[in-house]
Scaffold this active site. Structure first.
Site, PDB file in Angstrom:
ATOM      1  N   ASN A   7       0.841  -1.202   0.000  1.00  0.00           N
ATOM      2  CA  ASN A   7       0.000   0.000   0.000  1.00  0.00           C
ATOM      3  C   ASN A   7       0.873   1.249   0.000  1.00  0.00           C
ATOM      4  O   ASN A   7       1.151   1.832   1.043  1.00  0.00           O
ATOM      5  CB  ASN A   7      -0.912  -0.021   1.233  1.00  0.00           C
ATOM      6  CG  ASN A   7      -1.839   1.175   1.287  1.00  0.00           C
ATOM      7  OD1 ASN A   7      -1.981   1.922   0.323  1.00  0.00           O
ATOM      8  ND2 ASN A   7      -2.469   1.368   2.433  1.00  0.00           N
ATOM      9  N   ARG A  67      -2.010  -1.831  -4.205  1.00  0.00           N
ATOM     10  CA  ARG A  67      -2.967  -0.735  -4.295  1.00  0.00           C
ATOM     11  C   ARG A  67      -2.593   0.138  -5.489  1.00  0.00           C
ATOM     12  O   ARG A  67      -1.459   0.610  -5.602  1.00  0.00           O
ATOM     13  CB  ARG A  67      -2.929   0.114  -3.031  1.00  0.00           C
ATOM     14  CG  ARG A  67      -3.842   1.337  -3.105  1.00  0.00           C
ATOM     15  CD  ARG A  67      -3.564   2.292  -1.966  1.00  0.00           C
ATOM     16  NE  ARG A  67      -4.370   3.500  -2.054  1.00  0.00           N
ATOM     17  CZ  ARG A  67      -3.920   4.720  -1.785  1.00  0.00           C
ATOM     18  NH1 ARG A  67      -2.652   4.897  -1.428  1.00  0.00           N
ATOM     19  NH2 ARG A  67      -4.710   5.753  -1.873  1.00  0.00           N
ATOM     20  N   HIS A 155      -9.878   6.549  -2.556  1.00  0.00           N
ATOM     21  CA  HIS A 155      -9.902   6.006  -1.189  1.00  0.00           C
ATOM     22  C   HIS A 155     -10.938   4.897  -1.055  1.00  0.00           C
ATOM     23  O   HIS A 155     -11.417   4.597   0.042  1.00  0.00           O
ATOM     24  CB  HIS A 155     -10.185   7.100  -0.143  1.00  0.00           C
ATOM     25  CG  HIS A 155      -9.117   8.116  -0.018  1.00  0.00           C
ATOM     26  ND1 HIS A 155      -9.383   9.465  -0.003  1.00  0.00           N
ATOM     27  CD2 HIS A 155      -7.768   8.010   0.058  1.00  0.00           C
ATOM     28  CE1 HIS A 155      -8.245  10.144   0.087  1.00  0.00           C
ATOM     29  NE2 HIS A 155      -7.249   9.272   0.127  1.00  0.00           N
ATOM     30  N   ILE A 184      -9.656  10.958   6.389  1.00  0.00           N
ATOM     31  CA  ILE A 184      -8.911  12.206   6.454  1.00  0.00           C
ATOM     32  C   ILE A 184      -7.444  11.912   6.744  1.00  0.00           C
ATOM     33  O   ILE A 184      -7.043  11.619   7.872  1.00  0.00           O
ATOM     34  CB  ILE A 184      -9.472  13.156   7.553  1.00  0.00           C
ATOM     35  CG1 ILE A 184     -10.994  13.233   7.480  1.00  0.00           C
ATOM     36  CG2 ILE A 184      -8.841  14.524   7.414  1.00  0.00           C
ATOM     37  CD1 ILE A 184     -11.546  13.800   6.201  1.00  0.00           C
ATOM     38  N   ARG A 216      -2.742  19.390  -1.339  1.00  0.00           N
ATOM     39  CA  ARG A 216      -3.634  19.558  -2.481  1.00  0.00           C
ATOM     40  C   ARG A 216      -4.738  20.553  -2.155  1.00  0.00           C
ATOM     41  O   ARG A 216      -5.237  20.614  -1.035  1.00  0.00           O
ATOM     42  CB  ARG A 216      -4.242  18.215  -2.887  1.00  0.00           C
ATOM     43  CG  ARG A 216      -3.291  17.321  -3.645  1.00  0.00           C
ATOM     44  CD  ARG A 216      -3.868  15.933  -3.829  1.00  0.00           C
ATOM     45  NE  ARG A 216      -3.332  14.992  -2.857  1.00  0.00           N
ATOM     46  CZ  ARG A 216      -3.760  13.749  -2.685  1.00  0.00           C
ATOM     47  NH1 ARG A 216      -4.762  13.296  -3.418  1.00  0.00           N
ATOM     48  NH2 ARG A 216      -3.193  12.955  -1.801  1.00  0.00           N
ATOM     49  N   ASP A 258       1.539  18.968   8.267  1.00  0.00           N
ATOM     50  CA  ASP A 258       1.499  18.023   9.376  1.00  0.00           C
ATOM     51  C   ASP A 258       0.809  18.669  10.579  1.00  0.00           C
ATOM     52  O   ASP A 258       1.253  19.711  11.074  1.00  0.00           O
ATOM     53  CB  ASP A 258       2.932  17.602   9.741  1.00  0.00           C
ATOM     54  CG  ASP A 258       2.983  16.411  10.675  1.00  0.00           C
ATOM     55  OD1 ASP A 258       2.059  16.249  11.499  1.00  0.00           O
ATOM     56  OD2 ASP A 258       3.955  15.637  10.593  1.00  0.00           O
ATOM     57  N   GLU A 361      -6.455  -0.934   5.149  1.00  0.00           N
ATOM     58  CA  GLU A 361      -6.417  -1.064   3.690  1.00  0.00           C
ATOM     59  C   GLU A 361      -5.670  -2.306   3.249  1.00  0.00           C
ATOM     60  O   GLU A 361      -6.048  -2.949   2.251  1.00  0.00           O
ATOM     61  CB  GLU A 361      -5.779   0.187   3.083  1.00  0.00           C
ATOM     62  CG  GLU A 361      -6.611   1.443   3.236  1.00  0.00           C
ATOM     63  CD  GLU A 361      -5.943   2.673   2.663  1.00  0.00           C
ATOM     64  OE1 GLU A 361      -6.303   3.086   1.540  1.00  0.00           O
ATOM     65  OE2 GLU A 361      -5.039   3.214   3.345  1.00  0.00           O
TER      66      GLU A 361
END
Length: 377
Positions: A7, A67, A155, A184, A216, A258, A361
């Site tokens: 992933n 992924r 996602h 998120i 982004r 961050d 995931e």
């Protein structure tokens, strides 16, 4: 079946080896190996994936699941790696420039390291192939809005994992069908789920649309893009760099993407950091309200993703003022919630339960690989 799930994300590589069957439930399977490499980008991600494969091969791998962020309109589920599949992934690189090129390079490098192990691509947009046309179509002339000119959403691996696990944590009388899921992290998106299917999502044709993210921009007026090209000296390349790498939390704060940097800075009085956090939360709240309208109400709300899982204050900011929708946060539960296990964070009298459900995931990737390889044909 022993499956290595790779992933590659925004700055990290997470991987797990699971012994899992094709009919495994969302929390089934035996974990044999769990790894994470932080602060990797580009070639470093590819190298980390190669090392993970070398480390895990002695376990006797039957398959490797990758992924892949963008599969376009070609795939509605996982696919065995073939030259044709690689061509599709490469053809979509312009639509996911932060992800598909790295996903492709990782698959090729891993295939060289483990040539005898079956490779499978698990696409991040596949869960959203159930979107109704009113949700996926852009308001463009029909001859323009065809093929890949549509909303795909992303996602999906995380959203599907949370959607399938969430009912197990709800009280018997609350296991209904309308969920708003908030993933998120460095990238961020919301998903409206009805009867287990995605019916709307905040990302679009690319992972750039929707919420404010780490670097982004999220939603912008298309006229703004035209203005920057015409009047501010931007080229297509410099504009792409602006929107993908220099906007979002990073661009607003001028400091970092961050929360571990931004939240202390905001508390110390840095206005730009405070603004970045406020704008970020505002867009999440706005989207929650929109998706409650799409669904005609909510039976539960769940949060996942690195930022949501690790910051109680982020969760509090995002849900502030939504009591009118039946969302009542319990501050003590919210503060006590851990990033490594599901936790209810809503008050006992909250009409809509709120859960923190860390998305697994890698386990979801392994489940989908096993289902494909053990299924008919």
């Amino acid at each position: 079946m022993k499956i290595l799930a790779l992933n590659p994300g925004s700055g990290t590589l997470q991987y797990k080896v699971l012994d899992i069957s094709g009919d495994a439930g969302p929390e089934d399977g035996t974990l044999l190996k769990d790894g994470k490499v932080d602060h990797v980008h580009g070639d470093a991600t590819v190298e980390a994936a190669e090392m993970a494969v070398v480390e895990c091969l002695p376990l006797g791998l039957d398959a490797i699941g990758h992924r892949v962020v963008h599969g376009g309109s070609r795939f509605d589920g996982p696919a065995r790696i073939t030259p044709e599949v690689l061509e599709v992934i490469e053809s979509l690189s312009d639509l996911a420039p932060l992800h598909n090129p790295i996903d492709l390079a990782t698959i090729k490098a891993v295939s060289r390291r483990a040539p005898g192990v079956t490779g499978v691509a698990v696409f991040d947009n596949a869960f959203h192939r159930t979107l109704p046309e009113v949700a996926w179509r852009y308001a463009l002339p029909l001859d323009v809005g065809e093929g890949e000119v549509r909303r795909f959403g992303f996602h999906g691996i995380a959203h599907r994992n949370v959607a399938e696990r969430l009912p197990e944590y709800l009280k018997e009388g609350m296991r209904r069908s309308r969920y708003v899921l908030c993933h998120i992290g460095g990238g961020a998106s919301l998903c409206a789920v009805k009867d287990g299917k995605s019916v709307d999502t905040s990302m679009g044709m690319t992972p750039l649309e929707g919420l404010v993210m780490g670097t982004r921009s999220g939603d912008l007026d298309p006229g703004l893009v035209l203005y920057l090209l015409r009047h501010k000296g931007f080229t297509i390349e410099s504009l792409e760099d602006l929107l993908y790498h220099r906007s979002g939390l990073f661009g607003l704060s001028g400091r970092s993407d961050d929360l571990r940097d931004l939240e202390p800075a905001a508390q110390a009085g840095d206005r730009r950091s405070e603004l970045a956090l406020a704008v970020h939360a505002h867009h999440i709240r706005k989207c929650i309200g929109a998706f409650a309208a799409v669904l005609g109400g909510m039976d539960a709300l769940a949060l996942s993703g690195a930022l949501a899982e690790n910051s109680a204050s982020m969760r509090s900011r995002a849900l502030e003022g939504l009591e009118f929708l039946g969302l009542r946060l319990d501050s003590e539960r919210n503060i006590a919630a851990r990033p490594d296990q599901p936790s209810r964070i809503s008050a006992e009298d909250s009409p809509v339960p709120i859960w923190l459900v860390p998305a697994d995931e890698e386990r979801q990737i392994a489940r989908e690989v096993a289902a494909l390889l053990e299924g008919p044909g």
